[in-house]
Design a protein around this motif. Structure first.
Motif, short mmCIF file in Angstrom:
data_model
loop_
_atom_site.label_atom_id
_atom_site.label_comp_id
_atom_site.label_asym_id
_atom_site.label_seq_id
_atom_site.Cartn_x
_atom_site.Cartn_y
_atom_site.Cartn_z
N ILE A 149 -13.43 5.97 2.72
CA ILE A 149 -12.16 5.49 2.17
C ILE A 149 -11.41 4.75 3.28
N VAL A 150 -10.90 3.58 2.94
CA VAL A 150 -10.13 2.80 3.89
C VAL A 150 -8.70 2.70 3.37
N CYS A 151 -7.76 3.22 4.13
CA CYS A 151 -6.34 3.08 3.81
C CYS A 151 -5.90 1.71 4.29
N ALA A 152 -5.67 0.79 3.35
CA ALA A 152 -5.24 -0.57 3.67
C ALA A 152 -3.95 -0.89 2.93
N THR A 153 -3.08 0.12 2.85
CA THR A 153 -1.86 0.00 2.06
C THR A 153 -0.70 -0.65 2.83
N GLY A 154 -0.94 -1.02 4.07
CA GLY A 154 0.02 -1.87 4.77
C GLY A 154 1.10 -1.14 5.54
N ALA A 155 1.63 -1.85 6.54
CA ALA A 155 2.69 -1.31 7.38
C ALA A 155 4.07 -1.53 6.78
N ALA A 156 4.16 -2.33 5.73
CA ALA A 156 5.46 -2.63 5.11
C ALA A 156 5.37 -2.39 3.62
N ALA A 157 5.05 -1.16 3.25
CA ALA A 157 4.82 -0.84 1.83
C ALA A 157 6.11 -0.56 1.08
N LEU A 316 -12.77 8.59 6.68
CA LEU A 316 -11.44 8.06 6.35
C LEU A 316 -10.97 7.16 7.48
N PHE A 317 -10.63 5.91 7.14
CA PHE A 317 -10.22 4.93 8.13
C PHE A 317 -8.88 4.31 7.71
N VAL A 318 -8.19 3.72 8.67
CA VAL A 318 -6.90 3.08 8.40
C VAL A 318 -6.91 1.68 8.99
N ALA A 319 -6.58 0.68 8.18
CA ALA A 319 -6.55 -0.72 8.62
C ALA A 319 -5.16 -1.31 8.42
N GLY A 320 -4.70 -2.04 9.42
CA GLY A 320 -3.48 -2.82 9.26
C GLY A 320 -2.18 -2.09 9.51
N ILE A 321 -2.22 -0.87 10.05
CA ILE A 321 -1.00 -0.11 10.32
C ILE A 321 -0.96 0.17 11.83
N PRO A 322 0.00 -0.40 12.56
CA PRO A 322 0.02 -0.28 14.02
C PRO A 322 -0.03 1.15 14.55
N THR A 323 0.63 2.09 13.88
CA THR A 323 0.63 3.47 14.39
C THR A 323 -0.76 4.10 14.36
N HIS A 324 -1.68 3.52 13.62
CA HIS A 324 -3.06 4.01 13.57
C HIS A 324 -4.01 3.12 14.35
N SER A 325 -3.48 2.06 14.96
CA SER A 325 -4.37 1.11 15.62
C SER A 325 -3.69 0.47 16.82
N HIS A 326 -3.33 -0.80 16.72
CA HIS A 326 -2.72 -1.52 17.83
C HIS A 326 -1.48 -2.26 17.33
N ALA A 327 -0.69 -2.78 18.26
CA ALA A 327 0.63 -3.32 17.93
C ALA A 327 0.58 -4.49 16.95
N LYS A 328 -0.47 -5.29 16.97
CA LYS A 328 -0.56 -6.47 16.11
C LYS A 328 -1.40 -6.23 14.86
N ALA A 329 -1.66 -4.98 14.55
CA ALA A 329 -2.53 -4.68 13.40
C ALA A 329 -1.95 -5.12 12.07
#
Length: 350
Positions: A149-157, A316-329
């Motif tokens: 499962i990839v959480c790709a629900t965004g940093a500005a939901a 379980l992975f998270v894409a596009g959310i800086p707190t789970h990855s890097h500042a420019k995610a």
């Protein structure tokens, strides 16, 4: 006369969509830029959309978050820095795109990939199914089983509001910039904009010629230096130029906008500021940012071994959310890095 549609009520787990979602190797939750980037990365690994993976999204109208931004908004980065790698936006690369530009860009990219998102399905929780590698995703249409499962629900939901926002009772309107479209929405009178970031500044510029505007900022009105993009000059020298200027408070002052210290509280129409002063306003616009759409993840999805995008729950992975990855995610170029990393992990999983 059109016959009214019959309302169907399915028992839990019996919704027709459940059969179409279950037993795919990957479920991507979110059809925005993070979800499409992940889909592209999986396709590059030989996976087929709708057969090996499926994309779901909570939006009932096949609209992404970009469609909710006001039409006059401009991105801080120019078009060259507002697209996926090797897939440039059409038109002048030096212009600053509108939300509509990005929305159309993502629609075209979705069609290019052959991805057919399932709209109107919201993820609720995710748990491990027994002791094996299977994950159980509980959604608004029932439970779905999958391996990844990839959480790709965004940093500005969802819009973020300060705690004291519940104490506001103004005569005009109170809204988040998420709901702002045109200056005609705001009645005449004193308007307070809470938040001095890009959104607050743009709304202040839009209202400056027609309203009595005050912008409350945490920085105390100090100008911030222009940002630079670090792309190697051997490949594209112009990319090292200053391409995005941070909030131009001096320009706002020249248009009659008052710049004040941060707002710390409110009672009815009266607002309190960090310098201890108080002032009444007829309307207030909250430019206080957004919260990520990761509320449905396990309570503590901590990064495992400090690897970006990877959580403590296998699969379980998270894409596009800086707190789970890097500042420019949360940017289009940045989320591409997340997507390629996640696709590599999924491809390597047994």
């Amino acid at each position: 006369m059109e016959r009214p549609r019959r309302s169907h009520h399915y028992p839990p787990g019996r919704h027709p969509l459940v059969a179409g979602l279950s037993h795919r190797r990957v479920i991507i939750v979110g059809a925005g830029q993070a979800g499409l980037a992940t889909a592209a990365a999986l396709i590059a690994r030989g996976m087929e959309p709708q057969r090996d993976f499926v994309v779901i999204d909570r939006s009932p109208r096949a609209q992404r978050a970009w469609s909710e931004r006001w039409p006059s908004m401009r991105l801080l980065s120019n078009a060259e820095h507002s697209s996926f790698p090797r897939r440039p936006l059409e038109g002048d690369p030096y212009r600053h795109p509108t939300p509509g530009d990005i929305e159309n860009y993502l629609h075209r990219f979705e069609a290019e990939l052959g991805v057919d998102p399932v709209w109107g399905v919201r993820a609720l929780t995710v748990t491990r199914y027994g002791t094996g590698p299977t994950l159980c995703l509980r959604t608004t249409v029932g439970e779905v089983q999958t391996r990844n499962i990839v959480c790709a629900t965004g940093a500005a939901a969802r819009p973020r509001f300060p705690e004291w926002a519940a104490d506001v009772e103004v005569e005009g309107v109170q809204m988040h910039t998420n709901a702002y479209r045109t200056r005609e929405q705001i009645p005449h009178g004193r308007v307070l904009i809470v938040g001095g970031g890009n959104a607050g500044v743009e709304v202040a510029f839009d209202l400056a010629n027609s309203h009595d505007v005050t912008l409350a900022v945490r920085s105390g009105g100090t100008e911030v230096q222009a940002r630079r993009f670090p792309t190697h000059p051997r490949f594209s020298p112009w990319r090292r130029r200053n391409v995005a200027q941070e909030p131009p408070y001096d320009a706002l002052r020249n248009r009659g906008v008052r710049i004040r210290d941060a707002t710390t509280g409110a009672q009815g129409t009266e607002f309190t500021f960090s310098d201890g002063s108080r002032q009444t306003y007829q309307s207030v616009v909250f430019a206080t940012g957004y919260v990520a759409g990761d509320e449905w993840l396990p309570t503590l999805p901590q990064l495992q071994r400090r690897i970006p995008t990877v959580t403590a729950l296998p699969g379980l992975f998270v894409a596009g959310i800086p707190t789970h990855s890097h500042a420019k995610a949360n940017t289009l170029p940045g989320v591409w890095t997340d997507a390629t990393r996640i696709a590599r992990f999924i491809h390597a999983r047994p």
